[in-house]
Motif scaffolding. Structure first.
Motif, short mmCIF file in Angstrom:
data_model
loop_
_atom_site.label_atom_id
_atom_site.label_comp_id
_atom_site.label_asym_id
_atom_site.label_seq_id
_atom_site.Cartn_x
_atom_site.Cartn_y
_atom_site.Cartn_z
N MET A 152 -93.89 36.21 9.68
CA MET A 152 -93.61 36.39 8.25
C MET A 152 -93.88 37.81 7.76
N GLY A 153 -94.53 38.64 8.58
CA GLY A 153 -94.66 40.06 8.23
C GLY A 153 -95.97 40.48 7.61
N GLY A 154 -96.95 39.59 7.48
CA GLY A 154 -98.21 39.97 6.84
C GLY A 154 -99.42 39.42 7.58
N GLY A 155 -100.59 39.66 6.99
CA GLY A 155 -101.83 39.15 7.59
C GLY A 155 -102.21 39.89 8.86
N GLN A 156 -102.93 39.20 9.73
CA GLN A 156 -103.34 39.78 11.01
C GLN A 156 -102.15 39.85 11.96
N LEU A 157 -101.97 41.00 12.60
CA LEU A 157 -100.88 41.17 13.56
C LEU A 157 -101.27 40.46 14.85
N GLY A 158 -100.47 39.46 15.25
CA GLY A 158 -100.82 38.68 16.43
C GLY A 158 -99.61 37.99 17.02
N PRO A 159 -99.82 37.03 17.94
CA PRO A 159 -98.71 36.35 18.60
C PRO A 159 -97.72 35.75 17.62
N ARG A 187 -102.26 39.58 21.96
CA ARG A 187 -103.00 40.75 21.52
C ARG A 187 -104.32 40.75 22.27
N VAL A 188 -104.55 41.82 23.04
CA VAL A 188 -105.66 41.82 23.99
C VAL A 188 -106.41 43.15 23.95
N ALA A 189 -107.51 43.21 24.71
CA ALA A 189 -108.34 44.41 24.75
C ALA A 189 -107.77 45.48 25.68
N ALA A 203 -97.68 48.07 23.11
CA ALA A 203 -97.91 49.05 22.05
C ALA A 203 -99.40 49.02 21.75
N LYS A 204 -99.93 50.14 21.25
CA LYS A 204 -101.38 50.24 21.07
C LYS A 204 -101.73 50.77 19.69
N PHE A 205 -102.81 50.25 19.15
CA PHE A 205 -103.41 50.82 17.96
C PHE A 205 -104.26 52.01 18.39
N THR A 206 -104.26 53.04 17.58
CA THR A 206 -105.06 54.23 17.91
C THR A 206 -106.47 54.16 17.34
N ARG A 212 -109.06 44.43 19.72
CA ARG A 212 -107.91 44.09 20.59
C ARG A 212 -106.77 45.06 20.25
N PRO A 213 -106.84 46.26 20.78
CA PRO A 213 -105.88 47.29 20.37
C PRO A 213 -104.51 47.20 21.03
N VAL A 214 -104.35 46.36 22.06
CA VAL A 214 -103.11 46.31 22.84
C VAL A 214 -102.24 45.14 22.38
N LEU A 215 -100.99 45.44 22.03
CA LEU A 215 -100.01 44.42 21.68
C LEU A 215 -99.08 44.23 22.87
N CYS A 216 -99.01 43.03 23.40
CA CYS A 216 -98.12 42.71 24.52
C CYS A 216 -96.81 42.21 23.95
N LEU A 217 -95.71 42.87 24.31
CA LEU A 217 -94.39 42.56 23.75
C LEU A 217 -93.51 41.88 24.79
N GLY A 218 -92.87 40.79 24.39
CA GLY A 218 -91.94 40.11 25.27
C GLY A 218 -90.52 40.60 25.05
#
Length: 301
Positions: A152-159, A187-189, A203-206, A212-218
């Motif tokens: 939906m585009g808001g809140g915590q960025l996750g699966p 979303r992992v460490a 993708a990574k948060f700086t 959990r700065p790493v976003l795993c994209l399918g």
């Protein structure tokens, strides 16, 4: 002389008892009104349920969290007041208290790291407008829509959430938008924790504060996966771009994404490499020559 009417009809009784009955009903109506008024007072009093003491989970606030733009990360975190959850002013419920402090309602930095996944966002809350103590909290709206729900585009960025095509900023956008780049499957460490073989890119948060700065994209969106086709990369500065396989622009079909060239599956006759990528080798089956190959063949006999 007999009165008119049916023969032998008894005389009509005097209406005294009816008058008494009406009087009793009227009195009963007064009692009913009094009882209803009493119930109304009780309901009004029960509706005032504003809690006391520090702000805590399950308390309610007078603001709901909505997206005014395409990105939840660019929204202003609202300042809110605590109210009773039965109040007409109640718009959101606290799902978790992150921290407390002292300060004014003015500009402030806020991190919602650690909020539950179903939170619609965060808010800075006080118990009254005169107080200087505040609580930074995670919030879920009492009524939908919920921007914190997956996609939906808001809140915590996750699966289930999507990020924009400007992946350098890792901005979350609704998956229904036209410009989403990739969908988060985990979303992992560290990258090593991304689920294989479904993860195509990361993708990574700086920020160093992210646990959990790493976003795993399918595969999906602009992220290439097996079965997708690419356009001619000869003059592309952004790397290979996805196109329809049946279109005239398609020059190659993805057969796999792997770590080394030797892992490319059978049927692959070309590959592209991005050395810093999570899976650096893009295995391809060529559909037609690229412009570079065509230019390279000029002058040959």
């Amino acid at each position: 002389m007999p009165s008119p009417g049916f023969p032998g009809q008894p005389p009509q009784p005097a209406p005294r008892k009816n008058g008494r009955l009406i009087a009793l009903l009227a009195a009963g109506g007064v009692v009913a009104v009094v009882l209803l008024a009493t119930v109304a007072v009780v309901v009004v009093r029960n509706a005032s349920d504003e809690p006391s003491g520090p702000v805590a989970a399950e308390h309610c606030i007078d603001k709901r969290l909505d997206l005014s733009g395409k990105s939840s990360t660019l929204q202003t975190v609202p300042s809110a007041l605590r109210v009773g959850c039965k109040s007409d002013e109640a718009k959101g419920r606290v799902t978790k208290v992150l921290r407390t402090g002292q300060g004014t309602f003015g500009g402030f930095n806020f991190s919602a790291e650690g909020c539950p996944d179903d939170s619609d966002g965060g808010a800075r809350v006080r118990v009254s407008a005169k107080e200087t103590q505040y609580w930074d909290v995670c919030v879920r709206n009492l009524k939908g829509p919920h921007p914190g729900d997956p996609g939906m585009g808001g809140g915590q960025l996750g699966p289930g959430d999507c990020i924009s095509n400007s992946i350098a900023f890792n901005r979350e956008v609704p998956c229904s938008s036209a410009d989403w780049y990739g969908k988060v499957i985990a979303r992992v460490a560290t990258e090593a924790q991304c689920p294989a073989p479904r993860t195509m890119e990361t993708a990574k948060f700086t920020s160093s504060s992210e646990r959990r700065p790493v976003l795993c994209l399918g595969a999906g969106g602009a992220v290439l996966g097996p079965g997708d086709c690419i356009k001619d990369p000869t003059y592309s500065f952004r790397g290979p771009e996805k196109v329809e396989c049946g279109g005239s622009e398609a020059v190659g079909k993805v057969t796999g994404r792997v770590r080394t060239q030797g892992e490319c599956p059978a049927g692959s006759d070309k590959y592209m490499e991005a050395k810093e990528a999570y899976l650096p080798i893009l295995c391809l089956k060529q559909l037609k020559p690229t412009l570079r190959e065509q230019l390279g063949n000029l002058g040959r006999t």
